[in-house]
Design a protein around this motif. Sequence first.
Motif, PDB file in Angstrom:
ATOM      1  N   ALA A 133       0.906  -1.142  -0.045  1.00 30.04           N
ATOM      2  CA  ALA A 133      -0.014   0.034  -0.139  1.00 30.04           C
ATOM      3  C   ALA A 133       0.751   1.109   0.015  1.00 30.04           C
ATOM      4  O   ALA A 133       1.959   1.248   0.466  1.00 30.04           O
ATOM      5  CB  ALA A 133      -0.849  -0.215   1.272  1.00 30.04           C
ATOM      6  N   TYR A 134       0.448   2.196  -0.460  1.00 30.57           N
ATOM      7  CA  TYR A 134       1.271   3.525  -0.742  1.00 30.57           C
ATOM      8  C   TYR A 134       1.334   4.035   0.863  1.00 30.57           C
ATOM      9  O   TYR A 134       2.214   5.122   1.075  1.00 30.57           O
ATOM     10  CB  TYR A 134       0.671   4.561  -1.810  1.00 30.57           C
ATOM     11  N   ASN A 135       0.240   3.807   1.819  1.00 31.28           N
ATOM     12  CA  ASN A 135       0.507   4.389   3.121  1.00 31.28           C
ATOM     13  C   ASN A 135       1.156   3.549   4.148  1.00 31.28           C
ATOM     14  O   ASN A 135       1.129   3.829   5.310  1.00 31.28           O
ATOM     15  CB  ASN A 135      -1.016   4.891   3.481  1.00 31.28           C
ATOM     16  N   ASP A 136       1.725   2.488   3.583  1.00 27.63           N
ATOM     17  CA  ASP A 136       2.478   1.450   4.356  1.00 27.63           C
ATOM     18  C   ASP A 136       3.876   1.773   4.642  1.00 27.63           C
ATOM     19  O   ASP A 136       5.039   1.516   3.678  1.00 27.63           O
ATOM     20  CB  ASP A 136       2.584   0.152   3.747  1.00 27.63           C
ATOM     21  N   PRO A 177       8.671  15.970  -5.042  1.00 29.89           N
ATOM     22  CA  PRO A 177       7.219  15.880  -4.831  1.00 29.89           C
ATOM     23  C   PRO A 177       6.579  17.203  -4.517  1.00 29.89           C
ATOM     24  O   PRO A 177       5.304  17.227  -4.583  1.00 29.89           O
ATOM     25  CB  PRO A 177       7.289  15.399  -3.292  1.00 29.89           C
ATOM     26  N   ASN A 178       7.177  18.259  -4.378  1.00 27.68           N
ATOM     27  CA  ASN A 178       6.417  19.458  -4.186  1.00 27.68           C
ATOM     28  C   ASN A 178       5.776  19.867  -5.570  1.00 27.68           C
ATOM     29  O   ASN A 178       4.975  20.799  -5.591  1.00 27.68           O
ATOM     30  CB  ASN A 178       7.319  20.716  -3.960  1.00 27.68           C
ATOM     31  N   PRO A 206       0.197  10.065  -2.762  1.00 21.12           N
ATOM     32  CA  PRO A 206      -0.060  10.968  -1.713  1.00 21.12           C
ATOM     33  C   PRO A 206       1.342  11.775  -1.740  1.00 21.12           C
ATOM     34  O   PRO A 206       2.369  11.019  -1.699  1.00 21.12           O
ATOM     35  CB  PRO A 206      -0.269  10.168  -0.645  1.00 21.12           C
ATOM     36  N   VAL A 207       1.350  13.102  -1.625  1.00 23.27           N
ATOM     37  CA  VAL A 207       2.642  13.620  -1.334  1.00 23.27           C
ATOM     38  C   VAL A 207       3.422  13.446  -0.301  1.00 23.27           C
ATOM     39  O   VAL A 207       4.861  13.123  -0.177  1.00 23.27           O
ATOM     40  CB  VAL A 207       2.294  15.376  -1.456  1.00 23.27           C
ATOM     41  N   PRO A 208       2.513  13.374   0.816  1.00 25.32           N
ATOM     42  CA  PRO A 208       3.475  12.623   2.064  1.00 25.32           C
ATOM     43  C   PRO A 208       4.335  11.611   1.947  1.00 25.32           C
ATOM     44  O   PRO A 208       5.466  11.382   2.608  1.00 25.32           O
ATOM     45  CB  PRO A 208       2.394  12.507   3.154  1.00 25.32           C
TER      46      PRO A 208
END
Length: 347
Positions: A52-55, A94-95, A77-79
């Motif tokens: 997952a991209y948030n893992d 990323p900005n 997701p930028v974060p």
Amino acid sequence: MSNHKVLGIIGGGQLGSMLCQAASKINIKTKIYCDDKDAPAQNYSDEFIYGAYNDDDKIIEFANQVDVVTFEFENIPVPTLKKIKSVKPVYPDPNINFIIQDRSREKKFINDLGIETVSYKKISSQKDLENIDKLIPGILKTTTLGYDGKGQYIISKNNDLNKIPLNNDFILEKKITLKKEISVIITRYQNGSSATYEPIENIHKDQILDTSTIPSSVSNEITNLSKKYAKLLADKLDYIGTMCIEYFIDENDNLLVNEIAPRVHNSGHLTINAYNVSQFESHVRAVCNLEKIEPKMTSKAVMKNIIGDEIFEYRNKETNSDEFFFDYLKKESKNKRKMGHITKLLD
């Protein structure tokens, strides 16, 4: 010139596949991180990580195994990208995604450079719907997460707006009489130099790209201006890698930026067969800090997207020597899904 040997790619669709193929041609290894376990790019990468991209832990583990990271679609997701950047270089930065993931920020950025877009207004509440007559007929678009016509509504008259739940931020763009659509692919390198491909003429069907043709049939003046704008945008973003600027040309021959895609682009697929160096190889060269190759068109060409079930007929078709068929090897054919493309070289 540092030579990164392992390129990490986030996202495993057809753009990832073509990046992997270009990388392997110049002896760069690829490792893909994707949240789709059936992602087709695993057929071409040296290694594939499903997650997952948030893992966070898995993402950082991935970053630690590569030298530099890039991505094949901009809605990550930028974060997540910033986390990776704390460990390894990420190109493009990323900005840039922060600006480009939001249509109103993107348009403001473009307009602030003195480059025209269609007239528009940000719509965040019912109050913003006052005094919009001059933007009707228009197209209402969600400010984030829209592609291939998703999150878009045609507004022919004011009361069409009452039917749409304003539970998102939108922008309302004035509908223009479109004469042509073109795109310019540009690659910018880490030393600040850039390489621009000739403008590509695009035709859309049902808001999905249908065909791309080079050379485009636009004037020298528009050709030069479209390349000049592309360079200005890439420089101002301090962009590293390949990006695409999509333009509208209206009935009065005004050149308007429609949007910026901070990645390799569907309209540039024909560069694989019709140029000495493809948009994908240029991107790999830029993010891995390799030597620049100046793009030269070796043939005129037209590329056609193969959508949904059309793929089955192409899989059984003989191709001529001047035709190049690309099957994206997607597990499932869906309506409006890009399943492959065919490029035909023209005299």
